[in-house]
Scaffold this motif. Structure first.
Motif, mmCIF file in Angstrom:
data_model
loop_
_atom_site.group_PDB
_atom_site.id
_atom_site.type_symbol
_atom_site.label_atom_id
_atom_site.label_comp_id
_atom_site.label_asym_id
_atom_site.label_seq_id
_atom_site.Cartn_x
_atom_site.Cartn_y
_atom_site.Cartn_z
ATOM 1 N N SER A 1 0.830 -1.204 0.000
ATOM 2 C CA SER A 1 0.000 0.000 0.000
ATOM 3 C C SER A 1 0.864 1.254 0.000
ATOM 4 O O SER A 1 1.932 1.284 0.633
ATOM 5 N N ILE A 2 0.350 2.284 -0.644
ATOM 6 C CA ILE A 2 1.082 3.558 -0.580
ATOM 7 C C ILE A 2 1.132 4.072 0.867
ATOM 8 O O ILE A 2 2.001 4.856 1.210
ATOM 9 N N HIS A 3 0.205 3.593 1.697
ATOM 10 C CA HIS A 3 0.179 4.058 3.090
ATOM 11 C C HIS A 3 1.290 3.414 3.933
ATOM 12 O O HIS A 3 1.553 3.846 5.052
ATOM 13 N N ASP A 4 1.893 2.354 3.403
ATOM 14 C CA ASP A 4 3.014 1.738 4.131
ATOM 15 C C ASP A 4 4.338 2.464 3.872
ATOM 16 O O ASP A 4 5.331 2.210 4.539
ATOM 17 N N LEU A 5 4.356 3.320 2.854
ATOM 18 C CA LEU A 5 5.624 3.951 2.475
ATOM 19 C C LEU A 5 6.054 4.964 3.534
ATOM 20 O O LEU A 5 5.237 5.698 4.082
ATOM 21 N N ASP A 6 7.335 4.972 3.816
ATOM 22 C CA ASP A 6 7.894 5.965 4.741
ATOM 23 C C ASP A 6 9.348 6.208 4.360
ATOM 24 O O ASP A 6 9.861 5.578 3.431
ATOM 25 N N PRO A 7 10.032 7.137 5.045
ATOM 26 C CA PRO A 7 11.398 7.488 4.617
ATOM 27 C C PRO A 7 12.384 6.325 4.625
ATOM 28 O O PRO A 7 13.439 6.408 3.987
ATOM 29 N N THR A 8 12.054 5.232 5.314
ATOM 30 C CA THR A 8 12.997 4.115 5.319
ATOM 31 C C THR A 8 13.053 3.408 3.962
ATOM 32 O O THR A 8 13.915 2.571 3.731
ATOM 33 N N TYR A 9 12.132 3.748 3.063
ATOM 34 C CA TYR A 9 12.147 3.136 1.728
ATOM 35 C C TYR A 9 13.114 3.825 0.760
ATOM 36 O O TYR A 9 13.313 3.356 -0.349
ATOM 37 N N VAL A 10 13.645 4.986 1.157
ATOM 38 C CA VAL A 10 14.489 5.733 0.214
ATOM 39 C C VAL A 10 15.780 6.206 0.862
ATOM 40 O O VAL A 10 15.858 6.369 2.089
ATOM 41 N N ASP A 11 16.783 6.425 0.015
ATOM 42 C CA ASP A 11 18.004 7.106 0.431
ATOM 43 C C ASP A 11 18.062 8.440 -0.289
ATOM 44 O O ASP A 11 17.951 8.472 -1.524
ATOM 45 N N VAL A 12 18.218 9.512 0.480
ATOM 46 C CA VAL A 12 18.437 10.808 -0.169
ATOM 47 C C VAL A 12 19.934 11.116 -0.091
ATOM 48 O O VAL A 12 20.610 10.656 0.832
ATOM 49 N N PRO A 13 20.466 11.857 -1.060
ATOM 50 C CA PRO A 13 21.908 12.112 -1.055
ATOM 51 C C PRO A 13 22.356 12.757 0.247
ATOM 52 O O PRO A 13 21.642 13.588 0.809
ATOM 53 N N SER A 14 23.543 12.387 0.694
ATOM 54 C CA SER A 14 24.025 12.915 1.977
ATOM 55 C C SER A 14 24.282 14.423 1.881
ATOM 56 O O SER A 14 24.337 15.113 2.892
ATOM 57 N N THR A 15 24.408 14.926 0.650
ATOM 58 C CA THR A 15 24.635 16.369 0.506
ATOM 59 C C THR A 15 23.368 17.175 0.754
ATOM 60 O O THR A 15 23.416 18.375 0.924
ATOM 61 N N TRP A 16 22.211 16.529 0.734
ATOM 62 C CA TRP A 16 20.978 17.245 1.054
ATOM 63 C C TRP A 16 20.942 17.437 2.566
ATOM 64 O O TRP A 16 21.310 16.545 3.323
ATOM 65 N N ALA A 17 20.489 18.591 2.997
ATOM 66 C CA ALA A 17 20.337 18.794 4.442
ATOM 67 C C ALA A 17 19.419 17.707 4.977
ATOM 68 O O ALA A 17 18.365 17.451 4.414
ATOM 69 N N THR A 18 19.832 17.051 6.030
ATOM 70 C CA THR A 18 19.040 15.930 6.518
ATOM 71 C C THR A 18 18.191 16.359 7.712
ATOM 72 O O THR A 18 18.725 16.669 8.767
ATOM 73 N N PRO A 19 16.888 16.435 7.530
ATOM 74 C CA PRO A 19 16.058 16.789 8.656
ATOM 75 C C PRO A 19 16.074 15.707 9.735
ATOM 76 O O PRO A 19 16.330 14.536 9.430
ATOM 77 N N ALA A 20 15.773 16.103 10.943
ATOM 78 C CA ALA A 20 15.912 15.206 12.091
ATOM 79 C C ALA A 20 15.169 13.882 11.898
ATOM 80 O O ALA A 20 15.677 12.817 12.242
ATOM 81 N N ARG A 21 13.978 13.931 11.287
ATOM 82 C CA ARG A 21 13.181 12.708 11.244
ATOM 83 C C ARG A 21 13.757 11.650 10.303
ATOM 84 O O ARG A 21 13.315 10.523 10.294
ATOM 85 N N LEU A 22 14.743 12.052 9.487
ATOM 86 C CA LEU A 22 15.329 11.072 8.559
ATOM 87 C C LEU A 22 16.606 10.451 9.116
ATOM 88 O O LEU A 22 17.196 9.587 8.493
ATOM 89 N N THR A 23 17.063 10.949 10.262
ATOM 90 C CA THR A 23 18.327 10.423 10.766
ATOM 91 C C THR A 23 18.060 9.185 11.641
ATOM 92 O O THR A 23 16.965 8.987 12.122
#
Ligand SMILES: Cc1cc2nc3c(=O)[nH]c(=O)nc-3n(C[C@H](O)[C@H](O)[C@H](O)COP(=O)(O)O)c2cc1C
Length: 380
Positions: A358-380
Motif C-alpha cells: 500500500s502507498i500508506h506503508d511507504l515511509d522514509p525508510t524506503y528511500v536514500d536521499v543524497p548525503s549532501t541534502w540537508a538531513t532533517p531530524a526525522r530522517l536520521t
C-alpha cells in the motif's frame, strides 16, 4: 492524428514526442522548457533521480496493492492530482474541461487555473468529478470574489491560492496572441490539425477564464499576499490550499493564515530560474508542518517511481503539470486519461517491486536521499 487509448501504457517521453508533433513548436518550447535556461524545471526532474530506493529482498508478492487515498477528506483512486495550468485551451480545445473529465474518469481531483481558458461553469458542466479552483488576484479582490462565488455555487471542493510570485510570467507563457499570430504563421501551417482545432474552437487565445476575460488581460498585482489569503479564508467555507511553498517558514505562515494543505511547488520552473528542486524542499517542510496539515508536492514528477519517492518522504499526494499537458496536446481528453492510467500502472509496479502492499506503508525508510541534502531530524 493518433487516438490514444487509455489502457495502452506509454512513458512520459512518448507522450512528449506525440505532443511535440501536434502543437506549434514555439508553444511546445514554452510549456516544456520553463523560465530562463530551464534549469529549475530540469533540476526538479533530476532531483528525483538522485533519490534511490532501499529495496527489501525476498519479501514475496505483496498481493493486491492499495493506491487509493484521501486528500482533504476526498477519496481519490491514486495519489496523483491534476495541477492548475494556464492556457490549456490553446494547447487543445478540450482544455481544462477535458482534463477535468479525464481526472473524473480516473477517480481523482482536477485543479483548474484562473487562466485556463474555460470558466468554472464550463468545467463543472463537463465533469462530475471533484474540482479545485486555483486563484490569482486578477482584478484584485473583486475578481477573486467572482471566481470564488462561481466555485462555491458549482460545488468546487477546494480553493488553491498560488502564493509564489508569478506576475511577470503569465504574459509570456503563451506567446501566440491575436496581435502576433501572423509572425507564427509558418509554424502554424505545419500543424494543420492543431490549427483546425484552434479555428473551430473560435480562436480561444484567452488564457483567462471566460467570466473575467472581458476585462483587460492581466493587470497587476497578480499574486496573492498573506493578507489576501486571510481575507479569502473568511469568505470561503471549504478547504484552502497554499501552492508555491518552498521553505518551512512559509509553510508555517500558510498554516497560521488558515491553510488546510500546502503544495510544495516552484511553479514547474516557470517563474524563476534558480529555485531549489521541490522534492529537495519536501523533508524540511514535512518536519515543520507535516503533523498539522496535508503536504502535497509538484514539479518534476514524470513517472510512478517519482510519486512513490514523494509519498515515502511524506507527501500526501502529488500534482502533475507537464505530464498531463503533453497528453492533452497529443490527444485532448483521451491523452490526459492515457497519462493518468500510465502513471497508475507505474505506481503499482513500483509498489510490487518494493514489496509494499500500500502507498500508506511507504515511509522514509524506503528511500536514500543524497548525503549532501540537508538531513532533517526525522530522517536520521
Ligand atoms: C504551461 C504552464 C502553465 C502553468 N500555469 C499555472 C497557473 O495558471 N497557475 C498555477 O498555480 N500554476 C501554473 N503552472 C504550474 C503548475 O501548476 C505546476 O506547479 C507545475 O507545472 C508542476 O511541475 P511539472 O510541470 O514539472 O509537473 C503552470 C505550469 C505550466 C508548465
Amino acid at each position: 492524428m493518433v487516438r490514444l487509448r487509455r489502457d495502452r501504457y506509454r512513458t512520459f517521453e512518448e507522450f512528449e514526442n506525440l505532443a511535440a508533433k501536434r502543437i506549434p513548436s514555439s508553444l511546445f518550447r514554452e510549456v516544456s522548457t520553463g523560465k530562463g535556461r530551464g534549469i529549475t524545471a530540469r533540476r526538479n526532474i533530476e532531483a528525483f533521480d538522485e533519490i534511490t530506493f532501499r529495496v527489501r529482498a525476498g519479501v514475496g508478492w505483496p498481493g493486491k496493492r492499495e493506491l487509493a487515498t484521501t486528500v482533504l477528506g476526498k477519496e481519490i483512486s491514486m495519489p496523483v492530482l491534476i495541477g492548475p495550468v494556464g492556457g490549456l485551451r490553446l494547447m487543445h480545445p478540450d482544455g481544462a474541461a477535458g482534463a477535468a473529465r479525464a481526472a473524473s474518469a480516473a477517480g481523482t481531483i482536477c485543479t483548474i487555473s484562473t487562466t485556463c481558458g474555460h470558466s468554472p461553469d464550463e468545467v463543472a458542466d463537463a465533469s462530475a468529478g471533484p474540482l479545485w479552483q486555483q486563484i490569482y488576484m486578477l482584478h484584485g479582490r473583486d475578481g477573486a470574489q467572482k471566481l470564488i462565488d462561481a466555485a462555491q455555487r458549482r460545488g468546487f471542493h477546494a480553493l488553491v491560492l498560488t502564493v509564489d510570485p508569478t506576475a511577470p510570467q503569465i504574459n509570456t507563457v503563451l506567446r501566440i496572441t491575436p496581435k502576433n499570430i501572423i509572425q507564427y504563421g509558418p509554424e502554424l501551417v505545419r500543424r494543420p490539425k492543431w490549427l483546425a482545432g484552434f479555428i473551430k474552437d473560435g480562436f480561444q487565445f484567452a488564457s483567462v477564464n471566460q467570466m473575467i476575460e472581458k476585462q483587460t488581460l492581466i493587470p497587476t498585482p497578480l499574486q496573492v499576499t498573506w493578507e489576501d489569503f486571510a481575507w479569502i479564508r473568511t469568505i470561503w467555507n471549504g478547504p484552502l490550499v497554499a501552492k508555491g511553498i518552498l521553505r518551512p517558514e512559509d509553510a508555517r505562515r500558510a498554516v497560521d493564515a488558515g491553510a488546510d494543505a500546502i503544495v510544495v511547488s516552484n511553479h514547474g520552473g516557470m517563474v524563476l530560474d534558480g529555485l531549489p528542486p521541490t522534492i529537495r524542499c519536501l523533508p524540511s517542510i514535512i518536519d515543520e508542518i507535516g503533523g498539522e496539515v496535508e503536504v502535497l508536492l509538484d514539479g518534476g514528477v514524470r513517472q510512478g517511481v517519482d510519486i512513490v519517492k514523494a509519498i515515502a518522504l511524506g507527501a500526501r499526494a502529488v500534482l502533475i503539470g507537464r505530464p498531463y499537458i503533453m497528453g492533452l496536446c497529443a490527444d485532448g481528453t483521451r491523452g490526459v486519461s492515457a497519462v493518468l492510467e500510465s502513471l497508475r500502472t507505474e505506481i503499482d509496479q513500483a509498489l510490487v517491486t518494493l514489496g509494499s502492499r500500500s502507498i500508506h506503508d511507504l515511509d522514509p525508510t524506503y528511500v536514500d536521499v543524497p548525503s549532501t541534502w540537508a538531513t532533517p531530524a526525522r530522517l536520521t
